[in-house]
Design a protein around this motif. Structure first.
Motif, PDB file in Angstrom:
ATOM      1  N   ASN A  82     217.191 106.846  78.789  1.00 17.25           N
ATOM      2  CA  ASN A  82     216.113 107.032  77.817  1.00 17.25           C
ATOM      3  C   ASN A  82     215.510 105.687  77.407  1.00 17.25           C
ATOM      4  OD1 ASN A  82     214.491 108.502  75.949  1.00 17.25           O
ATOM      5  ND2 ASN A  82     215.899 107.913  74.318  1.00 17.25           N
ATOM      6  N   ASP A  83     214.185 105.553  77.602  1.00 14.28           N
ATOM      7  CA  ASP A  83     213.441 104.336  77.254  1.00 14.28           C
ATOM      8  C   ASP A  83     213.944 103.091  77.981  1.00 14.28           C
ATOM      9  OD1 ASP A  83     211.834 105.794  75.546  1.00 14.28           O
ATOM     10  OD2 ASP A  83     212.980 105.296  73.756  1.00 14.28           O
ATOM     11  N   LYS A  84     214.545 103.271  79.160  1.00 14.02           N
ATOM     12  CA  LYS A  84     215.046 102.138  79.933  1.00 14.02           C
ATOM     13  C   LYS A  84     214.450 102.060  81.343  1.00 14.02           C
ATOM     14  CE  LYS A  84     219.651 101.870  77.777  1.00 14.02           C
ATOM     15  NZ  LYS A  84     221.120 101.924  78.062  1.00 14.02           N
ATOM     16  N   VAL A  85     213.674 103.041  81.761  1.00 12.25           N
ATOM     17  CA  VAL A  85     213.223 103.136  83.156  1.00 12.25           C
ATOM     18  C   VAL A  85     212.144 102.087  83.455  1.00 12.25           C
ATOM     19  CG1 VAL A  85     212.130 104.600  84.876  1.00 12.25           C
ATOM     20  CG2 VAL A  85     213.776 105.576  83.263  1.00 12.25           C
ATOM     21  N   ASN A  86     212.388 101.291  84.517  1.00 17.05           N
ATOM     22  CA  ASN A  86     211.424 100.280  84.934  1.00 17.05           C
ATOM     23  C   ASN A  86     210.998 100.400  86.398  1.00 17.05           C
ATOM     24  OD1 ASN A  86     210.672  98.225  82.810  1.00 17.05           O
ATOM     25  ND2 ASN A  86     212.881  98.326  82.512  1.00 17.05           N
ATOM     26  N   SER A  87     211.652 101.242  87.170  1.00 21.05           N
ATOM     27  CA  SER A  87     211.213 101.517  88.534  1.00 21.05           C
ATOM     28  C   SER A  87     211.725 102.894  88.946  1.00 21.05           C
ATOM     29  CB  SER A  87     211.680 100.434  89.517  1.00 21.05           C
ATOM     30  OG  SER A  87     213.077 100.260  89.491  1.00 21.05           O
ATOM     31  N   ILE A  88     211.033 103.493  89.915  1.00 17.62           N
ATOM     32  CA  ILE A  88     211.296 104.891  90.292  1.00 17.62           C
ATOM     33  C   ILE A  88     211.098 105.069  91.791  1.00 17.62           C
ATOM     34  CG2 ILE A  88     210.320 107.233  90.146  1.00 17.62           C
ATOM     35  CD1 ILE A  88     209.777 106.765  87.220  1.00 17.62           C
ATOM     36  N   ILE A  89     211.907 105.941  92.392  1.00 16.97           N
ATOM     37  CA  ILE A  89     211.680 106.406  93.761  1.00 16.97           C
ATOM     38  C   ILE A  89     211.598 107.922  93.740  1.00 16.97           C
ATOM     39  CG2 ILE A  89     212.609 106.604  96.086  1.00 16.97           C
ATOM     40  CD1 ILE A  89     213.943 103.916  95.697  1.00 16.97           C
ATOM     41  N   VAL A  90     210.512 108.458  94.282  1.00 13.54           N
ATOM     42  CA  VAL A  90     210.323 109.902  94.385  1.00 13.54           C
ATOM     43  C   VAL A  90     210.599 110.326  95.819  1.00 13.54           C
ATOM     44  CG1 VAL A  90     208.696 111.821  94.174  1.00 13.54           C
ATOM     45  CG2 VAL A  90     208.598 109.913  92.553  1.00 13.54           C
ATOM     46  N   SER A  91     211.564 111.224  96.020  1.00 12.06           N
ATOM     47  CA  SER A  91     211.881 111.747  97.349  1.00 12.06           C
ATOM     48  C   SER A  91     211.390 113.186  97.457  1.00 12.06           C
ATOM     49  CB  SER A  91     213.397 111.703  97.595  1.00 12.06           C
ATOM     50  OG  SER A  91     213.901 110.401  97.437  1.00 12.06           O
ATOM     51  N   GLY A  92     211.165 113.640  98.689  1.00 13.84           N
ATOM     52  CA  GLY A  92     210.722 115.007  98.889  1.00 13.84           C
ATOM     53  C   GLY A  92     209.213 115.111  98.945  1.00 13.84           C
ATOM     54  N   CYS A  93     208.706 116.314  98.671  1.00 12.12           N
ATOM     55  CA  CYS A  93     207.277 116.588  98.848  1.00 12.12           C
ATOM     56  C   CYS A  93     206.528 116.857  97.548  1.00 12.12           C
ATOM     57  CB  CYS A  93     207.104 117.802  99.767  1.00 12.12           C
ATOM     58  SG  CYS A  93     207.958 117.679 101.354  1.00 12.12           S
ATOM     59  N   LYS A  94     207.230 116.948  96.438  1.00  9.55           N
ATOM     60  CA  LYS A  94     206.590 117.324  95.181  1.00  9.55           C
ATOM     61  C   LYS A  94     206.554 116.169  94.183  1.00  9.55           C
ATOM     62  CE  LYS A  94     207.700 122.256  95.343  1.00  9.55           C
ATOM     63  NZ  LYS A  94     208.313 123.403  94.606  1.00  9.55           N
ATOM     64  N   SER A  95     205.602 116.287  93.258  1.00  6.05           N
ATOM     65  CA  SER A  95     205.475 115.309  92.190  1.00  6.05           C
ATOM     66  C   SER A  95     206.391 115.660  91.019  1.00  6.05           C
ATOM     67  CB  SER A  95     204.013 115.257  91.693  1.00  6.05           C
ATOM     68  OG  SER A  95     203.144 114.810  92.701  1.00  6.05           O
ATOM     69  N   TRP A  96     206.544 114.704  90.108  1.00  8.52           N
ATOM     70  CA  TRP A  96     207.300 114.880  88.876  1.00  8.52           C
ATOM     71  C   TRP A  96     206.439 114.436  87.706  1.00  8.52           C
ATOM     72  CZ3 TRP A  96     212.671 116.211  88.534  1.00  8.52           C
ATOM     73  CH2 TRP A  96     213.306 116.392  89.775  1.00  8.52           C
ATOM     74  N   THR A  97     206.690 115.004  86.528  1.00 11.04           N
ATOM     75  CA  THR A  97     206.006 114.581  85.311  1.00 11.04           C
ATOM     76  C   THR A  97     206.976 113.836  84.411  1.00 11.04           C
ATOM     77  OG1 THR A  97     204.558 116.530  85.408  1.00 11.04           O
ATOM     78  CG2 THR A  97     204.619 115.301  83.334  1.00 11.04           C
ATOM     79  N   LEU A  98     206.592 112.633  84.023  1.00  7.87           N
ATOM     80  CA  LEU A  98     207.371 111.827  83.085  1.00  7.87           C
ATOM     81  C   LEU A  98     206.812 112.025  81.680  1.00  7.87           C
ATOM     82  CD1 LEU A  98     207.264 108.424  85.055  1.00  7.87           C
ATOM     83  CD2 LEU A  98     208.752 110.400  85.484  1.00  7.87           C
ATOM     84  N   TYR A  99     207.688 112.172  80.703  1.00  6.78           N
ATOM     85  CA  TYR A  99     207.273 112.325  79.305  1.00  6.78           C
ATOM     86  C   TYR A  99     207.885 111.219  78.453  1.00  6.78           C
ATOM     87  CZ  TYR A  99     205.907 117.050  80.710  1.00  6.78           C
ATOM     88  OH  TYR A  99     205.340 118.139  81.340  1.00  6.78           O
ATOM     89  N   ALA A 100     207.088 110.700  77.516  1.00  6.25           N
ATOM     90  CA  ALA A 100     207.574 109.662  76.613  1.00  6.25           C
ATOM     91  C   ALA A 100     208.482 110.234  75.532  1.00  6.25           C
ATOM     92  CB  ALA A 100     206.401 108.923  75.973  1.00  6.25           C
ATOM     93  N   ASP A 101     208.423 111.536  75.302  1.00  6.91           N
ATOM     94  CA  ASP A 101     209.277 112.188  74.312  1.00  6.91           C
ATOM     95  C   ASP A 101     210.272 113.112  75.009  1.00  6.91           C
ATOM     96  OD1 ASP A 101     208.055 110.959  72.178  1.00  6.91           O
ATOM     97  OD2 ASP A 101     206.671 112.615  71.792  1.00  6.91           O
ATOM     98  N   ALA A 102     211.355 113.424  74.333  1.00 14.95           N
ATOM     99  CA  ALA A 102     212.333 114.377  74.848  1.00 14.95           C
ATOM    100  C   ALA A 102     211.740 115.783  74.860  1.00 14.95           C
ATOM    101  CB  ALA A 102     213.595 114.346  73.991  1.00 14.95           C
ATOM    102  N   ASN A 103     212.380 116.682  75.616  1.00 11.29           N
ATOM    103  CA  ASN A 103     212.012 118.100  75.659  1.00 11.29           C
ATOM    104  C   ASN A 103     210.586 118.334  76.158  1.00 11.29           C
ATOM    105  OD1 ASN A 103     214.566 118.994  74.561  1.00 11.29           O
ATOM    106  ND2 ASN A 103     213.850 118.195  72.593  1.00 11.29           N
ATOM    107  N   PHE A 104     210.119 117.434  77.044  1.00 13.44           N
ATOM    108  CA  PHE A 104     208.821 117.597  77.727  1.00 13.44           C
ATOM    109  C   PHE A 104     207.645 117.605  76.750  1.00 13.44           C
ATOM    110  CE2 PHE A 104     212.052 120.569  79.638  1.00 13.44           C
ATOM    111  CZ  PHE A 104     212.583 119.648  80.526  1.00 13.44           C
TER     112      PHE A 104
END
Length: 211
Positions: A128-150
Motif C-alpha cells: 500500500n502506497d509503496k508501488v514504484n514499478s509494475i509488470i502486467v502479464s497476460g492479455c488484460k488490463s488492470w485498474t489501479l486505485y489510490a484508495d482501498a476497496n476500489f
C-alpha cells in the motif's frame, strides 16, 4: 564487489501459439564462462547456494542494478557490467502459464525491492502506497486505485500489456511511467474501469539492463 540482480520478466510463447492452446511454464538456463549450466524454476535469493555467485555470463529463456529478459528460446550474453556478477534472480507472472492474467508490483523502480504478485481483484494490497514499478502479464488490463476497496475518489489508472493480441508483458519501470500513481496504489481490479490510461514503455528489445 558490486552485486547485481537478474530479472526475468516473462517467458512468452511463439506468436503462432493460440492463447487457448499455449501454456509454457517458466524456467531459466544460466551459464558460467566454462559453460556449466544451471536450470532454475523459481527465484533465487542467493546464487551462492548453487555455487554460482559472481560466475554467470549467459542467460537463456527456454520453452541496485538489474537485467531483464523475456521470450521463448531466447539466449543472450549478459552485458559486460553483469559478467560474473549476478547474485540473485526472480520471475514475474504465473510460473505455470505465461499468458495468465497477473500483475507484479515492486517497491522500487526497475522491478527491484519488495514484490507482490496479484491474480485477482484485491481491495487492499500489501504494498500500500509503496508501488514504484509494475509488470502486467497476460492479455488484460488492470485498474489501479489510490484508495482501498476500489474507490476512485483519489484517482485511478489503467495499465496493461504491451500487446493485447500476442499478450506480451507491459513494463512500467518507474513512478513516472505510472502517470502520477507512483507510491499511491492501494487497491487493484482486473479489467479497465478508469478513464485514465498509461501505456507501457515502448521497448522492442527482449532484454534490457539498468546499471
Amino acid at each position: 564487489m558490486l552485486k547485481f540482480d537478474i530479472f526475468v520478466v516473462a517467458i512468452v510463447c511463439l506468436l503462432s501459439c493460440r492463447q487457448v492452446e499455449c501454456t509454457v511454464p517458466q524456467h531459466l538456463d544460466i551459464y558460467d564462462r566454462w559453460e556449466n549450466k544451471y536450470t532454475l524454476e523459481s527465484e533465487v535469493n542467493n546464487l551462492a547456494d548453487l555455487d554460482a555467485d559472481n560466475r554467470i555470463t549467459k542467460i537463456c529463456s527456454t520453452d541496485g542494478a538489474n537485467f531483464w529478459l523475456y521470450g521463448n528460446s531466447e539466449c543472450v550474453d549478459l552485458p559486460y557490467a553483469f559478467q560474473e556478477r549476478a547474485s540473485s534472480l526472480r520471475f514475474a507472472g504465473d510460473r505455470n502459464d505465461w499468458q495468465a492474467n497477473r500483475i507484479n508490483l515492486y517497491s522500487h523502480q526497475n522491478f527491484i525491492g519488495e514484490q507482490e504478485l496479484l491474480t485477482d481483484d484485491t481491495p487492499t494490497i500489501q504494498l500500500n502506497d509503496k508501488v514504484n514499478s509494475i509488470i502486467v502479464s497476460g492479455c488484460k488490463s488492470w485498474t489501479l486505485y489510490a484508495d482501498a476497496n476500489f474507490n476512485d475518489g483519489q484517482g485511478c489508472l489503467c495499465v496493461g500489456p504491451s500487446d493485447e493480441s500476442s499478450c506480451l508483458p507491459g513494463l512500467y519501470t518507474s513512478a513516472i511511467s505510472l502517470a502520477g500513481m507512483g507510491e499511491s496504489v492501494s487497491s487493484l481490479r482486473l479489467g479497465c474501469y478508469c478513464d485514465k490510461e498509461a501505456s507501457p514503455e515502448k521497448n522492442n528489445r527482449k532484454s534490457h539492463s539498468e546499471l
